[in-house]
Motif scaffolding. Structure first.
Motif, PDB file in Angstrom:
ATOM      1  N   GLN A   1       0.837  -1.184   0.000  1.00 44.42           N
ATOM      2  CA  GLN A   1       0.000   0.000   0.000  1.00 44.42           C
ATOM      3  C   GLN A   1       0.878   1.242   0.000  1.00 44.42           C
ATOM      4  O   GLN A   1       1.810   1.350   0.792  1.00 44.42           O
ATOM      5  CB  GLN A   1      -0.900   0.006   1.242  1.00 44.42           C
TER       6      GLN A   1
ATOM      7  N   SER B   1      -2.979   6.697  -0.397  1.00 40.78           N
ATOM      8  CA  SER B   1      -3.519   6.354  -1.724  1.00 40.78           C
ATOM      9  C   SER B   1      -4.963   5.873  -1.661  1.00 40.78           C
ATOM     10  O   SER B   1      -5.693   5.973  -2.638  1.00 40.78           O
ATOM     11  CB  SER B   1      -2.670   5.268  -2.389  1.00 40.78           C
TER      12      SER B   1
ATOM     13  N   GLN C   1      -5.768   2.866  -1.608  1.00 40.64           N
ATOM     14  CA  GLN C   1      -5.803   1.590  -2.324  1.00 40.64           C
ATOM     15  C   GLN C   1      -4.648   0.713  -1.865  1.00 40.64           C
ATOM     16  O   GLN C   1      -3.684   1.198  -1.286  1.00 40.64           O
ATOM     17  CB  GLN C   1      -5.682   1.795  -3.827  1.00 40.64           C
TER      18      GLN C   1
ATOM     19  N   ARG D   1      -2.499  -3.076  -3.243  1.00 43.26           N
ATOM     20  CA  ARG D   1      -2.326  -4.192  -4.181  1.00 43.26           C
ATOM     21  C   ARG D   1      -2.010  -5.415  -3.343  1.00 43.26           C
ATOM     22  O   ARG D   1      -1.181  -5.365  -2.438  1.00 43.26           O
ATOM     23  CB  ARG D   1      -1.185  -3.891  -5.147  1.00 43.26           C
TER      24      ARG D   1
ATOM     25  N   ASP E   1      -6.253  -5.072  -7.052  1.00 41.53           N
ATOM     26  CA  ASP E   1      -6.163  -3.733  -6.487  1.00 41.53           C
ATOM     27  C   ASP E   1      -7.455  -3.499  -5.722  1.00 41.53           C
ATOM     28  O   ASP E   1      -8.535  -3.517  -6.305  1.00 41.53           O
ATOM     29  CB  ASP E   1      -5.973  -2.695  -7.586  1.00 41.53           C
ATOM     30  N   ALA E   2      -7.332  -3.309  -4.419  1.00 43.90           N
ATOM     31  CA  ALA E   2      -8.496  -3.144  -3.552  1.00 43.90           C
ATOM     32  C   ALA E   2      -8.607  -1.692  -3.084  1.00 43.90           C
ATOM     33  O   ALA E   2      -7.612  -0.982  -2.977  1.00 43.90           O
ATOM     34  CB  ALA E   2      -8.379  -4.080  -2.355  1.00 43.90           C
ATOM     35  N   VAL E   3      -9.832  -1.282  -2.788  1.00 45.35           N
ATOM     36  CA  VAL E   3     -10.123   0.078  -2.343  1.00 45.35           C
ATOM     37  C   VAL E   3     -10.327   0.082  -0.834  1.00 45.35           C
ATOM     38  O   VAL E   3     -11.031  -0.769  -0.292  1.00 45.35           O
ATOM     39  CB  VAL E   3     -11.388   0.610  -3.061  1.00 45.35           C
ATOM     40  N   GLN E   4      -9.725   1.047  -0.163  1.00 42.64           N
ATOM     41  CA  GLN E   4      -9.848   1.159   1.282  1.00 42.64           C
ATOM     42  C   GLN E   4     -11.243   1.657   1.655  1.00 42.64           C
ATOM     43  O   GLN E   4     -11.734   2.639   1.093  1.00 42.64           O
ATOM     44  CB  GLN E   4      -8.791   2.121   1.811  1.00 42.64           C
ATOM     45  N   THR E   5     -11.901   0.949   2.602  1.00 36.73           N
ATOM     46  CA  THR E   5     -13.241   1.343   3.046  1.00 36.73           C
ATOM     47  C   THR E   5     -13.265   1.787   4.503  1.00 36.73           C
ATOM     48  O   THR E   5     -14.235   2.409   4.926  1.00 36.73           O
ATOM     49  CB  THR E   5     -14.243   0.188   2.850  1.00 36.73           C
TER      50      THR E   5
ATOM     51  N   PHE F   1     -10.277  -3.193   3.332  1.00 37.60           N
ATOM     52  CA  PHE F   1     -10.269  -2.998   1.884  1.00 37.60           C
ATOM     53  C   PHE F   1     -11.355  -3.869   1.254  1.00 37.60           C
ATOM     54  O   PHE F   1     -11.711  -4.918   1.795  1.00 37.60           O
ATOM     55  CB  PHE F   1      -8.908  -3.395   1.294  1.00 37.60           C
TER      56      PHE F   1
ATOM     57  N   THR G   1     -12.222  -5.800  -2.404  1.00 44.09           N
ATOM     58  CA  THR G   1     -11.677  -6.208  -3.703  1.00 44.09           C
ATOM     59  C   THR G   1     -12.755  -6.071  -4.780  1.00 44.09           C
ATOM     60  O   THR G   1     -13.946  -6.035  -4.473  1.00 44.09           O
ATOM     61  CB  THR G   1     -11.183  -7.662  -3.669  1.00 44.09           C
TER      62      THR G   1
END
Length: 176
Positions: free
Chosen positions: A88, A92, A94, A96, A105-109, A125, A127
């Motif tokens: 990470q 960012s 995000q 990987r 590539d995952a998005v942070q929640t 994160f 996916t």
């Protein structure tokens, strides 16, 4: 009638050659390799259920680099051999990671816990395939330009509710 009988006899002879292991032509269908099932998987199949899909990585991420004045979080699996399975970049939103040998590539929640350099000690994160990945760790020894992570884990939750916990270790590092 004689033609029909001789045609049937010819087809029967060809079928017999095929079943005796005669060489196949290039147009023949390739056999699929036989998949071995464990006793647990066979028991689930007998009940009409499918086993959980393994998300444990058998490979690692490619080398990850940082730009000047950039920080990153690098996590390796605590397995033999250890593999880089999470990366990470700071700020960012995000990450990987490797899940079931696929780079995603995952998005942070969510971002909570204690402050650890430019990161938090508990992050969540999502996916692209809908898996939730909880990353938690305890800060360790400080290093020149970073800090060690001796104890952490990735908890991967599939849409079906299955959870897999992968122990990790790592480092937070900055490139001057």
């Amino acid at each position: 009638m004689k033609r029909i009988v001789s045609s049937i006899a010819g087809l029967a002879a060809l079928a017999a050659c095929e079943s005796l292991g005669a060489p196949q032509t290039s147009a023949a269908v390739e056999e699929q390799p036989r998949v071995e099932r464990s006793a647990a998987d066979a028991a689930l199949a007998a009940q009409g259920l499918a086993p959980a899909v393994s998300v444990i990585p058998q490979s690692g991420l490619q080398a990850q680099t940082l730009a000047r004045d950039e920080c990153g979080l690098f996590l390796w699996s605590k397995t033999q051999p250890d593999r880089l399975i999470f990366f990470q970049r700071a700020a960012s939103g995000q990450a990987r990671m490797i899940i079931a040998d696929e780079t995603v590539d995952a998005v942070q929640t969510a971002n909570r816990g204690g402050i650890f350099g430019q990161f938090m000690t508990e992050q969540v994160f999502l996916t692209p395939s809908g898996q939730q990945v909880l990353v938690t760790f305890e800060p360790g020894e400080e290093l020149q330009g970073g800090q060690r992570i001796d104890d952490g884990r990735l908890t991967i939750t599939a849409e079906e509710g299955w959870r897999t916990v992968i122990p990790v270790l790592g480092v937070s590092a900055c490139k001057p």
